[in-house]
Design an enzyme around this catalytic site. Structure first.
Site, PDB file in Angstrom:
ATOM      1  N   HIS A  61      -5.651  -6.640  -1.760  1.00 50.38           N
ATOM      2  CA  HIS A  61      -4.707  -5.506  -1.517  1.00 50.38           C
ATOM      3  C   HIS A  61      -3.556  -6.205  -0.673  1.00 50.38           C
ATOM      4  O   HIS A  61      -3.847  -6.993   0.282  1.00 50.38           O
ATOM      5  CB  HIS A  61      -5.348  -4.600  -0.580  1.00 50.38           C
ATOM      6  CG  HIS A  61      -4.686  -3.357  -0.346  1.00 50.38           C
ATOM      7  ND1 HIS A  61      -4.429  -2.484  -1.551  1.00 50.38           N
ATOM      8  CD2 HIS A  61      -4.539  -2.536   0.842  1.00 50.38           C
ATOM      9  CE1 HIS A  61      -3.702  -1.200  -0.886  1.00 50.38           C
ATOM     10  NE2 HIS A  61      -3.860  -1.587   0.364  1.00 50.38           N
ATOM     11  N   SER A 102       0.714  -1.044  -0.039  1.00 46.19           N
ATOM     12  CA  SER A 102       0.058   0.026  -0.072  1.00 46.19           C
ATOM     13  C   SER A 102       0.842   1.362   0.042  1.00 46.19           C
ATOM     14  O   SER A 102       1.822   1.411  -0.854  1.00 46.19           O
ATOM     15  CB  SER A 102      -0.782  -0.180   1.385  1.00 46.19           C
ATOM     16  OG  SER A 102      -2.109   0.780   1.100  1.00 46.19           O
ATOM     17  N   ASP A 105      -8.132  -5.534  -6.033  1.00 45.22           N
ATOM     18  CA  ASP A 105      -7.907  -4.273  -5.298  1.00 45.22           C
ATOM     19  C   ASP A 105      -8.194  -2.982  -6.216  1.00 45.22           C
ATOM     20  O   ASP A 105      -7.376  -2.894  -7.120  1.00 45.22           O
ATOM     21  CB  ASP A 105      -6.595  -4.354  -4.807  1.00 45.22           C
ATOM     22  CG  ASP A 105      -6.022  -3.175  -4.044  1.00 45.22           C
ATOM     23  OD1 ASP A 105      -6.593  -2.523  -3.315  1.00 45.22           O
ATOM     24  OD2 ASP A 105      -4.691  -3.137  -3.724  1.00 45.22           O
TER      25      ASP A 105
END
Lengths: 509, 509
Positions: free
Chosen positions: A468, A193, A443
């Protein structure tokens, strides 16, 4: 016996928005991401410490860190940066033992360490040391002595930036290596991320510090106009449509209904009752935001096996949500369907009696500051392709909101100036090397990531059914083949980097 | 008629120390570079404007620049950055006209523009725009409104760093290109000395901004222990020994004589008289520093033709200095020889009646600040190989001096952490591309530069008889063949970068 408090569930939600740095939800242009998404990490830590952290073994250390690496202002104090370290498997400097450096992102580093099992599992295989430095202004790594002081105003928050964080990591690892006479040991970066963005950027900006980076679910292209702003919500929407068109349609219909019910006499009370809210509903927008968050997070954690990353969830939770929405008897109202669906996310264990939307109206999360300064990621919602209400990103009102909340002026073009973006293909093709961009197409952040190979050593590993930064999680018995293969590819590539590095080092000696 | 003031000569000296950023002379460990080497650029400008600037044609513009790119401190004001621009030969965005960006170094940008003829001469050939942005805290680009305010204390000087300067250039050129719809036009960086370091670092740190860099005489390795600290003074010494062993020996002998004469009754007066000083000599060290500067600068500007870069000088001035020292009649004292020799540097035109060592005891130059913060370049003088007095670099006393002068603590390991250095070969081999490191081996700063090819496109162009960024100067009728060839190689390489870039761009469209 006391009823279980739903504060703890709410904490997870808040934690989620804290830990999923990119969880900047669609919101009316006149509002910043609501304070309810902001939370004192200290409090979260307590909850998480008790309930969530896996027991990877590490030592917790602290490093005296410079607050502003790029100026010499004598008025600025140093701060104590926390980092986690494990050398159990490290083969040491004489054998050029690698150092695995996880680029801490916007939250408590112990939480990231607990949820990045891949790095821990890899260490013995590579004879590697593992280091997890915490991102400044999160967890225990607070300038000015406490979170309260650090988050006081724009002047104290000023040095919460990605460039400073990268410099922290560079200084820390350089010092660590020097103290261990391990200057020649190769460093591999990991991150998911926002942490993945940091890993990729660090590889590009500090090639002398790290020989390669695994950047998982890193939307480094989610700036300015590099990708269409509607990508994020389109992907969330597609994740639902893929499971069921009627589910998609029901959700799409629900927003107007929520708004119109909210406008009626006692409408807000009716909504609060329908959605089992613990307290009074102040506006239908608060409810919509709560639902929006659930759908977005569901898309991010649409993992192929039951997980507890953000909330306890079944495998492929969107499928379950849609089943609930679709399978109610004919005649069930849209709002009842939505409630039933969203309960999969907020109450899969069934222990919640009511839900609290807004726990900490006075909180200020670090990520909100980052989003209002550098990390300006325009998100829109398209009338046709999205199941969310139509919404255009408006930079002017965004800036006004940031001014109101933080007394700060965003610099929306700074990230691409500092780290590039528009011409990333040609730049990375001729310049960079040794970066893996891994993504799962479920994602929503994959839309802002690198999804195609750029060169022989700047590569994209994409899984159709991944979500993710799934690849960074610990392996499980339930891992599908494609996930096992993705991780195997990553291991092979990283091995290649290290072998290559060692060969070159010997050659240059 | 009034006698010509020797302030003007002194100004050139001061200017030289200002403009030759790397002119950090050998000095006793207990002293910083003397304030006499520091000068208000505003005053210098006036002198230089009248006497030295060549008339390249450009427009002077100003850009509203952020003082701290890496923080969001709302207390900091913006400042006005000056830049020079010429688009006369630019073929424009439709034909992908290149942009030549000179990375301004530590001085008035008009002076650099005047002394970087190579870039101006190249522009018509390439259909290029030329941009010379000024380095923050120099010339007219003063934060806080004036040089006096900007140089007030450590807090106001805080943002005088290389990283901030690079970010200035990145922001400026990005904005400029956007306004001209010239986003696709390739940028080539140029720079000499510290400006060359900036050019090389900018290519590495901002590969998305510039496609290549010509870094002339850029001692990016003159940090920590990457090169031996005595390299600089060894090269200066060799430049003299090469011309004449007896010249070398005379200079080497002179330091002890100066010291011992200075310790005698009326000894300082005697020295002042011998060296035709205008004022009183406070210590023999001041005289030694003055001589040290002359030798070091002579090595830097030991150009193959008569020049007026720093002072009016003959071709290969060291040869002339040594001739003067050697050719005096037998029995001439060492000090008389030294005076005669150094007069070639300080008084080649013969118009000086006396010399002033110290013009501005209260000045603070920006470079001194930079040397006391990031640009910590250890220099020593070896007992055997150097003609200068023996002197070891001592980081502790250096730090103490910086504290005394600026109330700042140096960060001697920061530059290598931020920009690399120790492992530059392996890093640039596998990572960077399109950098020319050009050097002349007479230049003492060549010892800290890259002198060997690193990869196919990170190359070293070395001339045995070249001096400090000679290649960046305008061509003259007296250019030796090796200089003409060096420049031709540079042009060919830069052409290659541009052709390559254009081909890739078309391919990717």
């Amino acid at each position: 016996m006391a009823k279980p408090s739903f504060n703890s569930l709410a904490f997870f939600l808040l934690l989620l928005s804290l830990l999923s740095p990119l969880s900047q939800s669609r919101r009316p242009p006149q509002f910043l991401r609501k304070p309810s998404r902001n939370q004192n990490p200290q409090i979260n830590n307590n909850v998480v410490n008790q309930q969530q952290y896996k027991s990877y073994s590490y030592e917790t250390r602290y490093f005296d860190q410079i607050l502003d690496h790029f100026s010499f202002d004598d008025r600025l104090p140093n701060f104590r940066q926390r980092y986690l370290i494990n050398s159990d498997h490290w083969v040491g400097p004489s054998r050029l033992g690698p150092i695995f450096l996880y680029c801490g992102n916007e939250g408590d580093i112990e939480w990231f360490a607990a949820n990045t099992g891949f790095v821990w599992e890899l260490a013995p295989r590579f004879g590697a040391m593992v280091v997890f430095p915490e991102h400044r202004y999160y967890g225990e790594s607070m300038p000015y002595g406490s979170q309260k002081e650090a988050y006081k105003n724009a002047s104290t928050l000023a040095h919460l930036t990605a460039e400073q964080a990268l410099a922290d990591y560079a200084v820390l690892i350089t010092d660590l290596k020097r103290n261990l006479s391990a200057e020649a040991c190769p460093v591999i970066l990991f991150g998911g991320s926002y942490g993945g963005m940091l890993a990729a950027w660090m590889r590009v900006k500090y090639p002398h510090i790290a020989i390669g980076a695994l950047a998982s679910s890193a939307p480094i292209l989610q700036f300015e106009d590099i990708v269409p702003p509607q990508t994020f919500y389109d992907i969330v929407s597609n994740d639902f449509r893929r499971e069921s068109t009627s589910c998609f349609d029901t959700i799409k219909k629900s927003w107007d209904i929520i708004t119109s019910v909210g406008q009626k006499t006692n409408g807000l009370d009716h909504l609060a009752k329908t959605f089992h809210l613990c307290g009074k509903l102040e506006s239908s927008q608060d409810l919509s935001d709560w639902l929006d968050s659930a759908y977005s997070y569901l898309a991010m954690v649409d993992y192929p096996y039951p997980s507890e990353f953000l909330m306890p969830l079944p495998a492929y939770p969107i499928k379950e949500v849609c089943k609930e929405i679709d399978n109610l008897p004919d005649g069930t109202s849209v709002l009842d369907r939505i409630f039933k669906g969203v309960s999969v996310y907020y109450n899969y264990t069934g222990i919640a009696d009511c839900f609290q939307l807004d726990d900490d109206p006075h909180g200020m999360s670090g990520w909100n500051w980052q989003a209002c300064t550098e990390m300006v990621m325009p998100l829109s919602s398209d009338r046709n392709s999205s199941m969310f209400p139509e919404w255009d990103y408006n930079s002017t009102s965004f800036a006004e909101d940031c001014w109101d909340e933080f007394r700060v002026i965003p610099r929306p073009t700074w990230i691409t100036t500092e780290f590039g973006g528009h011409n990333y293909k040609s730049v990375l093709e001729t310049f960079g090397s040794n970066i893996i961009f891994s993504n799962g197409l479920l994602d929503p952040w994959s839309g802002g990531s690198v999804l195609k190979n750029i060169s022989e050593s700047v590569v994209a590993l994409v899984t159709e059914k991944g979500a993710h930064h799934l690849d960074l999680r610990a392996s499980t018995m339930n891992d599908p083949d494609w996930l096992v293969e993705q991780r195997a590819s990553e291991v092979k590539i990283i091995e290649g980097w290290i072998v290559n590095y060692n060969e070159k080092l010997v050659f240059n000696m």
